[in-house]
Design a protein around this motif. Structure first.
Motif, PDB file in Angstrom:
ATOM      1  N   SER A  13       0.852  -1.198   0.000  1.00  0.00           N
ATOM      2  CA  SER A  13       0.000   0.000   0.000  1.00  0.00           C
ATOM      3  C   SER A  13       0.877   1.232   0.000  1.00  0.00           C
ATOM      4  O   SER A  13       1.778   1.345   0.841  1.00  0.00           O
ATOM      5  CB  SER A  13      -0.880  -0.001   1.255  1.00  0.00           C
ATOM      6  N   THR A  15      -0.593   4.674  -0.254  1.00  0.00           N
ATOM      7  CA  THR A  15      -1.255   5.785   0.420  1.00  0.00           C
ATOM      8  C   THR A  15      -2.286   5.339   1.468  1.00  0.00           C
ATOM      9  O   THR A  15      -3.083   6.145   1.929  1.00  0.00           O
ATOM     10  CB  THR A  15      -1.895   6.729  -0.634  1.00  0.00           C
ATOM     11  N   THR A  86      -4.102  -1.015  -7.632  1.00  0.00           N
ATOM     12  CA  THR A  86      -3.859  -1.270  -9.048  1.00  0.00           C
ATOM     13  C   THR A  86      -2.800  -0.304  -9.564  1.00  0.00           C
ATOM     14  O   THR A  86      -2.662   0.825  -9.089  1.00  0.00           O
ATOM     15  CB  THR A  86      -5.155  -1.152  -9.879  1.00  0.00           C
ATOM     16  N   SER A 121      -7.405  -2.076  -4.618  1.00  0.00           N
ATOM     17  CA  SER A 121      -8.084  -0.782  -4.627  1.00  0.00           C
ATOM     18  C   SER A 121      -7.635   0.013  -5.841  1.00  0.00           C
ATOM     19  O   SER A 121      -6.535  -0.181  -6.363  1.00  0.00           O
ATOM     20  CB  SER A 121      -7.853   0.006  -3.330  1.00  0.00           C
ATOM     21  N   ALA A 127     -11.492   0.746 -13.485  1.00  0.00           N
ATOM     22  CA  ALA A 127     -10.148   1.175 -13.890  1.00  0.00           C
ATOM     23  C   ALA A 127      -9.109   0.157 -13.465  1.00  0.00           C
ATOM     24  O   ALA A 127      -7.969   0.510 -13.192  1.00  0.00           O
ATOM     25  CB  ALA A 127      -9.830   2.538 -13.316  1.00  0.00           C
ATOM     26  N   ASP A 170     -11.068   4.424  -4.237  1.00  0.00           N
ATOM     27  CA  ASP A 170     -10.714   5.456  -3.253  1.00  0.00           C
ATOM     28  C   ASP A 170     -11.038   6.882  -3.699  1.00  0.00           C
ATOM     29  O   ASP A 170     -10.913   7.824  -2.907  1.00  0.00           O
ATOM     30  CB  ASP A 170      -9.253   5.308  -2.802  1.00  0.00           C
TER      31      ASP A 170
HETATM   32  C1  LIG Z   1       1.559   4.480 -11.069  1.00  0.00           C
HETATM   33  C2  LIG Z   1       0.117   4.404 -10.648  1.00  0.00           C
HETATM   34  C3  LIG Z   1      -0.790   3.776 -11.464  1.00  0.00           C
HETATM   35  C4  LIG Z   1      -2.128   3.719 -11.101  1.00  0.00           C
HETATM   36  N1  LIG Z   1      -3.009   3.098 -11.936  1.00  0.00           N
HETATM   37  C5  LIG Z   1      -4.328   3.153 -11.659  1.00  0.00           C
HETATM   38  C6  LIG Z   1      -5.283   2.577 -12.542  1.00  0.00           C
HETATM   39  O1  LIG Z   1      -4.946   1.981 -13.557  1.00  0.00           O
HETATM   40  N2  LIG Z   1      -6.585   2.683 -12.217  1.00  0.00           N
HETATM   41  C7  LIG Z   1      -7.013   3.317 -11.074  1.00  0.00           C
HETATM   42  O2  LIG Z   1      -8.206   3.425 -10.841  1.00  0.00           O
HETATM   43  N3  LIG Z   1      -6.118   3.813 -10.186  1.00  0.00           N
HETATM   44  C8  LIG Z   1      -4.787   3.734 -10.457  1.00  0.00           C
HETATM   45  N4  LIG Z   1      -3.886   4.234  -9.552  1.00  0.00           N
HETATM   46  C9  LIG Z   1      -4.368   4.710  -8.242  1.00  0.00           C
HETATM   47  C10 LIG Z   1      -4.204   3.678  -7.109  1.00  0.00           C
HETATM   48  O3  LIG Z   1      -4.255   2.342  -7.567  1.00  0.00           O
HETATM   49  C11 LIG Z   1      -5.315   3.868  -6.106  1.00  0.00           C
HETATM   50  O4  LIG Z   1      -5.340   5.200  -5.655  1.00  0.00           O
HETATM   51  C12 LIG Z   1      -5.217   2.910  -4.927  1.00  0.00           C
HETATM   52  O5  LIG Z   1      -6.466   2.848  -4.271  1.00  0.00           O
HETATM   53  C13 LIG Z   1      -4.159   3.322  -3.923  1.00  0.00           C
HETATM   54  O6  LIG Z   1      -4.068   2.357  -2.926  1.00  0.00           O
HETATM   55  P1  LIG Z   1      -3.164   2.642  -1.632  1.00  0.00           P
HETATM   56  O7  LIG Z   1      -3.779   3.859  -0.949  1.00  0.00           O
HETATM   57  O8  LIG Z   1      -3.267   1.415  -0.781  1.00  0.00           O
HETATM   58  O9  LIG Z   1      -1.784   2.906  -2.098  1.00  0.00           O
HETATM   59  C14 LIG Z   1      -2.553   4.283  -9.887  1.00  0.00           C
HETATM   60  C15 LIG Z   1      -1.616   4.897  -9.046  1.00  0.00           C
HETATM   61  C16 LIG Z   1      -0.290   4.952  -9.420  1.00  0.00           C
HETATM   62  C17 LIG Z   1       0.707   5.610  -8.496  1.00  0.00           C
END
Ligand SMILES: Cc1cc2nc3c(=O)[nH]c(=O)nc-3n(C[C@H](O)[C@H](O)[C@H](O)COP(=O)(O)O)c2cc1C
Length: 202
Positions: A13, A15, A86, A121, A127, A170
């Motif tokens: 994770s 964030t 993701t 998430s 997405a 999120d």
């Molecule tokens: C490099 C990168 C790629 C991401 N790709 C996607 C994506 O394809 N689709 C999506 O909805 N969010 C995408 N996100 C957002 C995160 O997957 C999402 O905010 C996630 O819930 C964060 O989880 P965390 O708070 O546990 O890190 C991406 C974020 C980053 C940094």
């Protein structure tokens, strides 16, 4: 008396969203009678990247005490639930890197016949939730693992609507982990523990 199911929850994770869902799964696993190890995949990003994002820095600090997963944790477990945000519709590099360290156990056949499941998430709906979980499960097929997806095995699954695994949107961190996601996590943890217990008893 039956030995408790050993459940490892291995997540990455940035964030904090997945870290929050992981805690819910851990609590539900304990309530279901499992011995639980809550573990994080090692961070691969440089400190400068972490520090550039306040939510990332906060989660990094808040989870400093969570042990880093090792292959030995997976060897120990009867069941493993993997969690990842993701990344462009795919598994995060950090969790994938951990999975790639399991090659030695795979070669010895030690990943087979365990129960596996996954959670995810995303920032937005549609997405990458399903694609990420399905990509995660590709590795489980190579392990010879038994995938315990939640399916629609509980009426509440028709509310969150994702049979592949617990998932949360999120909303660019505007939508904290809510009761719908927490309920999905509880159902998933209970199901994984139940299936692992049946296999263990067999
Ligand atoms: C490099 C990168 C790629 C991401 N790709 C996607 C994506 O394809 N689709 C999506 O909805 N969010 C995408 N996100 C957002 C995160 O997957 C999402 O905010 C996630 O819930 C964060 O989880 P965390 O708070 O546990 O890190 C991406 C974020 C980053 C940094």
């Amino acid at each position: 008396m039956a030995t408790p199911v050993k459940l490892a929850i291995v997540y990455y994770s940035s964030t904090g969203t997945i870290a929050e869902v992981a805690k819910e799964l851990s609590d539900a696993g304990l309530k279901a009678g499992a011995e639980v190890r809550l573990l994080k995949a090692a961070e691969l990003a440089p400190q400068t990247a972490i520090d550039s994002n306040p939510a990332w820095a906060a989660n990094h600090a808040a989870t400093a005490g969570v042990p880093v997963a090792t292959p030995a944790d997976v060897e120990w477990a009867d069941a493993v639930i993997f969690g990842t945000p993701t990344r462009f519709g795919n598994v995060s590099a950090q969790l994938k890197q951990f999975i790639d360290t399991l090659g030695g156990l795979w070669a010895e056949g030690k990943l087979a016949n365990k129960v596996y499941s996954g959670f995810v998430s995303t920032a937005t709906a549609h997405a990458g939730q399903e694609s990420t979980l399905l990509a995660l499960y590709n590795s489980v097929h190579h392990f010879g693992g038994i995938i315990a997806s939640p399916g629609f095995t509980d009426p509440a699954k028709f509310v969150d609507g994702n049979p592949y695994g617990t998932s949360h949107v999120d909303g660019q961190l505007s939508n904290p982990v809510d009761d719908v996601t927490r309920t999905a996590a509880r159902i998933q943890a209970e199901r994984v523990v139940q299936i692992a217990a049946r296999l263990k008893a067999a």
